[in-house]
Design a protein around this motif. Structure first.
Motif, PDB file in Angstrom:
ATOM      1  N   GLY A 201       0.791  -1.226   0.000  1.00 27.53           N
ATOM      2  CA  GLY A 201       0.000   0.000   0.000  1.00 27.53           C
ATOM      3  C   GLY A 201       0.819   1.269   0.000  1.00 27.53           C
ATOM      4  O   GLY A 201       0.282   2.362  -0.206  1.00 27.53           O
ATOM      5  N   ASP A 202       2.139   1.152   0.225  1.00 29.33           N
ATOM      6  CA  ASP A 202       3.001   2.333   0.227  1.00 29.33           C
ATOM      7  C   ASP A 202       3.352   2.800  -1.187  1.00 29.33           C
ATOM      8  O   ASP A 202       3.922   3.881  -1.358  1.00 29.33           O
ATOM      9  CB  ASP A 202       4.302   2.034   0.990  1.00 29.33           C
ATOM     10  CG  ASP A 202       4.057   1.752   2.469  1.00 29.33           C
ATOM     11  OD1 ASP A 202       3.076   2.297   3.013  1.00 29.33           O
ATOM     12  OD2 ASP A 202       4.840   0.991   3.063  1.00 29.33           O
ATOM     13  N   LYS A 204       1.922   4.029  -4.639  1.00 29.53           N
ATOM     14  CA  LYS A 204       0.662   4.561  -5.150  1.00 29.53           C
ATOM     15  C   LYS A 204       0.898   5.501  -6.324  1.00 29.53           C
ATOM     16  O   LYS A 204       1.973   6.089  -6.463  1.00 29.53           O
ATOM     17  CB  LYS A 204      -0.079   5.324  -4.047  1.00 29.53           C
ATOM     18  CG  LYS A 204      -0.534   4.462  -2.869  1.00 29.53           C
ATOM     19  CD  LYS A 204      -1.253   5.298  -1.822  1.00 29.53           C
ATOM     20  CE  LYS A 204      -1.701   4.434  -0.654  1.00 29.53           C
ATOM     21  NZ  LYS A 204      -2.377   5.242   0.400  1.00 29.53           N
ATOM     22  N   HIS A 207      -2.751  11.254  -7.063  1.00 24.77           N
ATOM     23  CA  HIS A 207      -4.130  11.575  -7.448  1.00 24.77           C
ATOM     24  C   HIS A 207      -4.179  12.633  -8.545  1.00 24.77           C
ATOM     25  O   HIS A 207      -4.949  12.516  -9.507  1.00 24.77           O
ATOM     26  CB  HIS A 207      -4.914  12.064  -6.218  1.00 24.77           C
ATOM     27  CG  HIS A 207      -5.119  10.997  -5.186  1.00 24.77           C
ATOM     28  ND1 HIS A 207      -5.810   9.832  -5.433  1.00 24.77           N
ATOM     29  CD2 HIS A 207      -4.702  10.918  -3.889  1.00 24.77           C
ATOM     30  CE1 HIS A 207      -5.825   9.081  -4.347  1.00 24.77           C
ATOM     31  NE2 HIS A 207      -5.149   9.716  -3.389  1.00 24.77           N
ATOM     32  N   ALA A 213       4.155   8.084  -9.969  1.00 21.38           N
ATOM     33  CA  ALA A 213       3.964   7.245  -8.786  1.00 21.38           C
ATOM     34  C   ALA A 213       4.849   7.742  -7.653  1.00 21.38           C
ATOM     35  O   ALA A 213       5.868   8.397  -7.874  1.00 21.38           O
ATOM     36  CB  ALA A 213       4.290   5.789  -9.109  1.00 21.38           C
ATOM     37  N   THR A 216       5.644   5.996  -0.171  1.00 21.27           N
ATOM     38  CA  THR A 216       5.515   6.648   1.131  1.00 21.27           C
ATOM     39  C   THR A 216       6.200   5.808   2.205  1.00 21.27           C
ATOM     40  O   THR A 216       5.890   4.622   2.370  1.00 21.27           O
ATOM     41  CB  THR A 216       4.038   6.839   1.506  1.00 21.27           C
ATOM     42  OG1 THR A 216       3.396   7.642   0.512  1.00 21.27           O
ATOM     43  CG2 THR A 216       3.920   7.532   2.864  1.00 21.27           C
ATOM     44  N   GLN A 240       7.745  11.076   1.477  1.00 21.22           N
ATOM     45  CA  GLN A 240       7.288  10.547   0.205  1.00 21.22           C
ATOM     46  C   GLN A 240       8.373  10.758  -0.836  1.00 21.22           C
ATOM     47  O   GLN A 240       8.987  11.829  -0.904  1.00 21.22           O
ATOM     48  CB  GLN A 240       5.992  11.231  -0.236  1.00 21.22           C
ATOM     49  CG  GLN A 240       4.780  10.831   0.599  1.00 21.22           C
ATOM     50  CD  GLN A 240       3.495  11.442   0.069  1.00 21.22           C
ATOM     51  OE1 GLN A 240       3.505  12.530  -0.501  1.00 21.22           O
ATOM     52  NE2 GLN A 240       2.382  10.745   0.250  1.00 21.22           N
ATOM     53  N   TYR A 248       7.594   0.910 -10.159  1.00 18.57           N
ATOM     54  CA  TYR A 248       6.201   0.865  -9.704  1.00 18.57           C
ATOM     55  C   TYR A 248       5.458  -0.284 -10.398  1.00 18.57           C
ATOM     56  O   TYR A 248       4.756  -1.067  -9.749  1.00 18.57           O
ATOM     57  CB  TYR A 248       5.499   2.192  -9.990  1.00 18.57           C
ATOM     58  CG  TYR A 248       4.012   2.150  -9.715  1.00 18.57           C
ATOM     59  CD1 TYR A 248       3.526   2.248  -8.413  1.00 18.57           C
ATOM     60  CD2 TYR A 248       3.093   2.000 -10.755  1.00 18.57           C
ATOM     61  CE1 TYR A 248       2.163   2.188  -8.153  1.00 18.57           C
ATOM     62  CE2 TYR A 248       1.726   1.939 -10.500  1.00 18.57           C
ATOM     63  CZ  TYR A 248       1.264   2.031  -9.207  1.00 18.57           C
ATOM     64  OH  TYR A 248      -0.081   1.965  -8.950  1.00 18.57           O
ATOM     65  N   ASP A 277      -2.695  -4.679   0.840  1.00 20.38           N
ATOM     66  CA  ASP A 277      -1.933  -3.436   0.954  1.00 20.38           C
ATOM     67  C   ASP A 277      -1.122  -3.375   2.240  1.00 20.38           C
ATOM     68  O   ASP A 277      -0.152  -2.609   2.331  1.00 20.38           O
ATOM     69  CB  ASP A 277      -2.870  -2.228   0.884  1.00 20.38           C
ATOM     70  CG  ASP A 277      -3.327  -1.942  -0.539  1.00 20.38           C
ATOM     71  OD1 ASP A 277      -2.646  -2.390  -1.482  1.00 20.38           O
ATOM     72  OD2 ASP A 277      -4.358  -1.279  -0.693  1.00 20.38           O
TER      73      ASP A 277
END
Length: 286
Positions: A201-202, A204, A207, A213, A216, A240, A248, A277
């Protein structure tokens, strides 16, 4: 200008696969001339007396030891660090050399090997960092310690290419956790415990920028364990980082594989883990 004479019947220049042996690279590169007639070979920085002495080191010590350990037709491109260390250990065992002499022989091995790398005859699979020229006695110990302990801040271009080729050859589904961790350290510049603390889940997509990508860092691991802890070694641990698209996509392929293993019952979510995740990115089927 001193040339080296290597008896081909004892130490052939070609290996069983048609490439050069150590003796072949040594013979070709000990003395080499450019268009101006200048020596640009291994012996370019040596006077004739010193070159003759080193030539004897090769023909009377190094080549017989290689032949004893590996035969006389081992291709130069097959040598690895452990092979050169075995040669040095055998020289020490037989001749009882002091450390200073072994460092001299280490330089001899590296000079020949490096000359073939520079001629693009094979990739560098040893990557020692040893000065070509021997320093005076008072600086030898300092140089030895520097060679053994120095931590470089970056790879050379050639080393970068080797690293990329190595990682691109790994299958996302079968790569080991250590290999995934090394990939994170290489592509992201994170510490080892930060790589070990990474979950799927780190990784991503941003948005507002779906073509980019990020990774985090929120957790790290304790030394010698996989136990997660928030934060890290320093105050800037939670952060980040921009993520290379290739890496990715690689992690997403691994995540998809793990998801399939969960769906087929090959991997079970541990207690307290609610989704993929939350699983470590270096997880693989046991």
């Amino acid at each position: 200008m001193v040339n080296i004479t290597i008896p081909a019947d004892k130490f052939p220049g070609l290996a069983y696969d048609g490439t050069k042996t150590f003796a072949g690279v040594l013979q070709s590169n000990f003395t080499a001339k450019d268009i101006m007639g200048r020596n640009i070979g291994i012996s370019k920085n040596w006077n004739d007396q010193y070159a003759a002495q080193i030539a004897r080191d090769y023909t009377k010590r190094i080549l017989p030891t290689i032949s004893l350990l590996f035969g006389n037709q081992k291709p130069m491109h097959e040598y690895r660090e452990e092979d050169f260390n075995a040669i040095l250990n055998e020289l020490t065992r037989v001749h009882h050399y002091e450390d200073s002499s072994i460092q001299r022989y280490r330089r001899h091995l590296w000079c020949v090997y490096k000359s073939g790398v520079q001629q693009n005859e094979y990739p560098d699979n040893i990557m020692w960092d040893i000065p070509e020229e021997e320093e005076n006695e008072e600086n030898q110990e300092q140089t030895r310690q520097k060679t053994l302990t120095r931590i470089r801040k970056s790879f050379s271009i050639h080393e970068d290419i080797l690293m990329l080729k190595w990682f691109c050859s790994l299958d996302p589904a079968t790569a080991t956790g250590e290999e995934i961790g090394l990939g994170m350290m290489y592509f992201l510049g994170v510490r080892d415990n930060e790589a070990c603390g990474a979950s799927f889940g780190d990784f991503k997509i941003m948005h507002n920028h779906p073509d980019m990508a990020i990774f985090t860092i929120g957790n790290t691991t304790s030394i010698g364990s996989h136990s997660l802890k928030p934060g890290g070694k320093s105050s800037n641990a939670p952060r980040q980082l921009p993520l290379h698209t290739y890496f990715y996509n690689y992690i997403m392929k691994r995540k998809e594989h793990v998801q399939n293993q969960i769906a087929h019952g090959h991997i079970s979510l541990p207690q307290g883990i609610e989704s993929i995740d939350m699983l470590p990115a270096d997880l693989r089927e046991q």
